[in-house]
Structures are given as structure tokens and as C-alpha cells.
Design a protein around this motif. Sequence first.
Motif, PDB file in Angstrom:
ATOM      1  N   TYR A  31       0.829  -1.203   0.000  1.00  0.00           N
ATOM      2  CA  TYR A  31       0.000   0.000   0.000  1.00  0.00           C
ATOM      3  C   TYR A  31       0.864   1.255   0.000  1.00  0.00           C
ATOM      4  O   TYR A  31       1.841   1.369   0.749  1.00  0.00           O
ATOM      5  CB  TYR A  31      -0.912   0.018   1.234  1.00  0.00           C
ATOM      6  CG  TYR A  31      -2.086  -0.916   1.123  1.00  0.00           C
ATOM      7  CD1 TYR A  31      -1.928  -2.282   1.313  1.00  0.00           C
ATOM      8  CD2 TYR A  31      -3.349  -0.436   0.811  1.00  0.00           C
ATOM      9  CE1 TYR A  31      -3.012  -3.151   1.196  1.00  0.00           C
ATOM     10  CE2 TYR A  31      -4.436  -1.287   0.695  1.00  0.00           C
ATOM     11  CZ  TYR A  31      -4.259  -2.648   0.888  1.00  0.00           C
ATOM     12  OH  TYR A  31      -5.326  -3.499   0.773  1.00  0.00           O
ATOM     13  N   MET A  32       0.459   2.207  -0.835  1.00  0.00           N
ATOM     14  CA  MET A  32       1.116   3.513  -0.881  1.00  0.00           C
ATOM     15  C   MET A  32       0.048   4.597  -0.930  1.00  0.00           C
ATOM     16  O   MET A  32      -1.033   4.385  -1.515  1.00  0.00           O
ATOM     17  CB  MET A  32       2.053   3.614  -2.091  1.00  0.00           C
ATOM     18  CG  MET A  32       3.183   2.591  -2.055  1.00  0.00           C
ATOM     19  SD  MET A  32       4.359   2.764  -3.412  1.00  0.00           S
ATOM     20  CE  MET A  32       5.298   4.215  -2.883  1.00  0.00           C
ATOM     21  N   TYR A  33       0.368   5.748  -0.342  1.00  0.00           N
ATOM     22  CA  TYR A  33      -0.621   6.819  -0.162  1.00  0.00           C
ATOM     23  C   TYR A  33      -0.001   8.167  -0.497  1.00  0.00           C
ATOM     24  O   TYR A  33       1.188   8.380  -0.264  1.00  0.00           O
ATOM     25  CB  TYR A  33      -1.090   6.878   1.303  1.00  0.00           C
ATOM     26  CG  TYR A  33      -1.620   5.581   1.865  1.00  0.00           C
ATOM     27  CD1 TYR A  33      -0.745   4.604   2.353  1.00  0.00           C
ATOM     28  CD2 TYR A  33      -2.983   5.332   1.925  1.00  0.00           C
ATOM     29  CE1 TYR A  33      -1.226   3.412   2.869  1.00  0.00           C
ATOM     30  CE2 TYR A  33      -3.480   4.140   2.452  1.00  0.00           C
ATOM     31  CZ  TYR A  33      -2.592   3.187   2.921  1.00  0.00           C
ATOM     32  OH  TYR A  33      -3.080   2.006   3.442  1.00  0.00           O
ATOM     33  N   TRP A  34      -0.813   9.069  -0.993  1.00  0.00           N
ATOM     34  CA  TRP A  34      -0.437  10.466  -1.130  1.00  0.00           C
ATOM     35  C   TRP A  34      -1.358  11.310  -0.256  1.00  0.00           C
ATOM     36  O   TRP A  34      -2.591  11.191  -0.334  1.00  0.00           O
ATOM     37  CB  TRP A  34      -0.545  10.942  -2.575  1.00  0.00           C
ATOM     38  CG  TRP A  34       0.617  10.596  -3.429  1.00  0.00           C
ATOM     39  CD1 TRP A  34       0.681   9.666  -4.429  1.00  0.00           C
ATOM     40  CD2 TRP A  34       1.917  11.208  -3.393  1.00  0.00           C
ATOM     41  NE1 TRP A  34       1.921   9.649  -4.993  1.00  0.00           N
ATOM     42  CE2 TRP A  34       2.705  10.593  -4.380  1.00  0.00           C
ATOM     43  CE3 TRP A  34       2.496  12.225  -2.625  1.00  0.00           C
ATOM     44  CZ2 TRP A  34       4.038  10.940  -4.622  1.00  0.00           C
ATOM     45  CZ3 TRP A  34       3.800  12.575  -2.860  1.00  0.00           C
ATOM     46  CH2 TRP A  34       4.562  11.940  -3.847  1.00  0.00           C
ATOM     47  N   TYR A  35      -0.724  12.184   0.570  1.00  0.00           N
ATOM     48  CA  TYR A  35      -1.445  13.126   1.413  1.00  0.00           C
ATOM     49  C   TYR A  35      -0.969  14.528   1.090  1.00  0.00           C
ATOM     50  O   TYR A  35       0.145  14.733   0.619  1.00  0.00           O
ATOM     51  CB  TYR A  35      -1.140  12.886   2.896  1.00  0.00           C
ATOM     52  CG  TYR A  35      -1.686  11.615   3.488  1.00  0.00           C
ATOM     53  CD1 TYR A  35      -0.986  10.411   3.365  1.00  0.00           C
ATOM     54  CD2 TYR A  35      -2.880  11.604   4.193  1.00  0.00           C
ATOM     55  CE1 TYR A  35      -1.477   9.237   3.927  1.00  0.00           C
ATOM     56  CE2 TYR A  35      -3.381  10.445   4.766  1.00  0.00           C
ATOM     57  CZ  TYR A  35      -2.670   9.270   4.628  1.00  0.00           C
ATOM     58  OH  TYR A  35      -3.160   8.110   5.196  1.00  0.00           O
ATOM     59  N   ARG A  36      -1.800  15.511   1.393  1.00  0.00           N
ATOM     60  CA  ARG A  36      -1.353  16.890   1.379  1.00  0.00           C
ATOM     61  C   ARG A  36      -1.554  17.487   2.775  1.00  0.00           C
ATOM     62  O   ARG A  36      -2.495  17.117   3.499  1.00  0.00           O
ATOM     63  CB  ARG A  36      -2.081  17.732   0.323  1.00  0.00           C
ATOM     64  CG  ARG A  36      -3.578  17.808   0.440  1.00  0.00           C
ATOM     65  CD  ARG A  36      -4.178  18.714  -0.659  1.00  0.00           C
ATOM     66  NE  ARG A  36      -3.870  20.131  -0.437  1.00  0.00           N
ATOM     67  CZ  ARG A  36      -4.158  21.094  -1.293  1.00  0.00           C
ATOM     68  NH1 ARG A  36      -4.770  20.821  -2.439  1.00  0.00           N
ATOM     69  NH2 ARG A  36      -3.854  22.357  -1.020  1.00  0.00           N
ATOM     70  N   GLN A  37      -0.643  18.393   3.143  1.00  0.00           N
ATOM     71  CA  GLN A  37      -0.710  19.029   4.448  1.00  0.00           C
ATOM     72  C   GLN A  37      -0.855  20.527   4.274  1.00  0.00           C
ATOM     73  O   GLN A  37      -0.014  21.166   3.637  1.00  0.00           O
ATOM     74  CB  GLN A  37       0.536  18.743   5.296  1.00  0.00           C
ATOM     75  CG  GLN A  37       0.443  19.331   6.691  1.00  0.00           C
ATOM     76  CD  GLN A  37       1.620  18.999   7.565  1.00  0.00           C
ATOM     77  OE1 GLN A  37       2.718  18.735   7.103  1.00  0.00           O
ATOM     78  NE2 GLN A  37       1.389  18.972   8.870  1.00  0.00           N
ATOM     79  N   ASP A  38      -1.918  21.073   4.827  1.00  0.00           N
ATOM     80  CA  ASP A  38      -2.200  22.499   4.751  1.00  0.00           C
ATOM     81  C   ASP A  38      -2.492  23.027   6.143  1.00  0.00           C
ATOM     82  O   ASP A  38      -3.060  22.312   6.969  1.00  0.00           O
ATOM     83  CB  ASP A  38      -3.418  22.750   3.854  1.00  0.00           C
ATOM     84  CG  ASP A  38      -3.269  22.152   2.479  1.00  0.00           C
ATOM     85  OD1 ASP A  38      -3.964  21.166   2.162  1.00  0.00           O
ATOM     86  OD2 ASP A  38      -2.430  22.677   1.724  1.00  0.00           O
ATOM     87  N   PRO A  39      -2.132  24.267   6.403  1.00  0.00           N
ATOM     88  CA  PRO A  39      -2.405  24.858   7.734  1.00  0.00           C
ATOM     89  C   PRO A  39      -3.885  24.763   8.077  1.00  0.00           C
ATOM     90  O   PRO A  39      -4.745  25.067   7.247  1.00  0.00           O
ATOM     91  CB  PRO A  39      -1.959  26.312   7.548  1.00  0.00           C
ATOM     92  CG  PRO A  39      -0.961  26.272   6.445  1.00  0.00           C
ATOM     93  CD  PRO A  39      -1.431  25.190   5.511  1.00  0.00           C
ATOM     94  N   GLY A  40      -4.166  24.321   9.293  1.00  0.00           N
ATOM     95  CA  GLY A  40      -5.550  24.231   9.751  1.00  0.00           C
ATOM     96  C   GLY A  40      -6.290  22.983   9.323  1.00  0.00           C
ATOM     97  O   GLY A  40      -7.425  22.757   9.733  1.00  0.00           O
ATOM     98  N   HIS A  41      -5.670  22.152   8.470  1.00  0.00           N
ATOM     99  CA  HIS A  41      -6.352  20.944   7.983  1.00  0.00           C
ATOM    100  C   HIS A  41      -5.617  19.656   8.341  1.00  0.00           C
ATOM    101  O   HIS A  41      -6.078  18.583   8.027  1.00  0.00           O
ATOM    102  CB  HIS A  41      -6.509  20.991   6.467  1.00  0.00           C
ATOM    103  CG  HIS A  41      -7.527  21.981   6.006  1.00  0.00           C
ATOM    104  ND1 HIS A  41      -8.883  21.737   6.031  1.00  0.00           N
ATOM    105  CD2 HIS A  41      -7.384  23.228   5.513  1.00  0.00           C
ATOM    106  CE1 HIS A  41      -9.520  22.795   5.557  1.00  0.00           C
ATOM    107  NE2 HIS A  41      -8.646  23.712   5.244  1.00  0.00           N
ATOM    108  N   GLY A  42      -4.476  19.729   8.944  1.00  0.00           N
ATOM    109  CA  GLY A  42      -3.726  18.505   9.167  1.00  0.00           C
ATOM    110  C   GLY A  42      -3.351  17.887   7.829  1.00  0.00           C
ATOM    111  O   GLY A  42      -3.162  18.577   6.831  1.00  0.00           O
TER     112      GLY A  42
END
Lengths: 115, 111
Positions: A31-42
Motif C-alpha cells: 500500500y502507498m498513499y499520497w497526502y497533502r498538508q495544509d495549515p488548519g487541515h492537518g
Amino acid sequence: DAGITQSPRHKVTETGTPVTLRCHQTENHRYMYWYRQDPGHGLRLIHYSYGVKDTDKGEVSDGYSVSRSKTEDFLLTLESATSSQTSVYFCAISESGQAPYNEQFFGPGTRLTVL
Amino acid sequence: GIQVEQSPPDLILQEGANSTLRCNFSDSVNNLQWFHQNPWGQLINLFYIPSGTKQNGRLSATTVATERYSLLYISSSQTTDSGVYFCAVEVPHYNTDKLIFGTGTRLQVFP
């Protein structure tokens, strides 16, 4: 440390241009995943893969596509980058994808700026 | 969808102090992870803990799944403990379990 690398580590691009981010793992995890991190959203899940050529959408998949042609590589593509896609992008890997063997390990991240 | 709340949002400590960080979640989950994001942005795994208590050096974590919360204890804090601490709950999502992250607790430890 889990063997996960991301490239590039930093990128500045212009609105409307295509961008591809690469995640490479040496752990042979399925399994592989892509996430994005933005202020206020984790961190929020964009797309994930559960095997070669097997991918599915996450929570914030609009404007992104992914591909996985080899176990070790998972690509994230922004077909036409927009300023709202300025973010830090993290790749993660997991052995099984389900509890109790779904501990996820994260790469170092890619900081993307869209002007 | 499930809500994950962390408290406090910010914490300032002097070196040597102890602290407790809390993670509340609004529904049942398959598992829970704690991470430390260091000042360079790297996410470091601390605990993978569906229930019970685990310890690793100066850090320990307790999850009470029936009451939908988890606690992270940091004892004898050091300046290297500074950063943001995230909890993330694991919930079913089609062909995988996905992680839902809280918004974090920012910890600053001063000498």
C-alpha cells in the motif's frame, strides 16, 4: 527508518503547468498513499494504491491523478496546477492497508508552490 | 464524518517538565497512531496503539477506545521534543483503512 524517498523535495511552478511528484520505496510494501498538508487541515488523503495498477480516490482527489506501474514507485500528477494546490505533499507506505497491520510510514515530503 | 480533536493546540514548556496531550475522536476506529512532526517537517512514528498503554523511553501513550480518546505523555521534556504532535485515527475506506488526522498540538520546549 522506512526506506521512502520523494522527489523533488521542493518545486516552484506556474499555474496551468503539469507537475509530477514521485514516491519511491525500498520496503516492498503493497500500500502507498499520497497526502497533502495544509495549515488548519492537518494531513488529508488524496489517492492511494493497493497494488501495481490498483489505485483509488481519497478525500481530496479532484485535480490529481496517480499511477503505479511498479511496486516501488507511486506517482502523483497535477495535470494543470492551480494556486490552491500549493501545499506540502507526503507519501506514505503500509504493509497491509488494514488494521492491525496498517501502521503508515511517511516520506520526507515535497513542498510545492504554484504561482 | 469522524471528528478528531487534539488539545491543547499549543504548549510551551521548560526543559525537564512533563506534559499530557489529548486526542478525542467522535466515533469508533480500527486503530490510532501518534506522530511527531519535527521542525524540519519530517513525520516520525511514535505509537500505533488501538487500545491499552505502550511506552517508549520518555514517551508513553494510552488509548481508551470505549471512551474514544488517547493520551500521549512526555516526561522530562527536552528541546528536541519541540514540534507538532498529531494523532491520526484509522477508519475503513473502500480497499484500505485511511488515516484521519487531528490538527495537532504544537509543543515548544525551552532550555
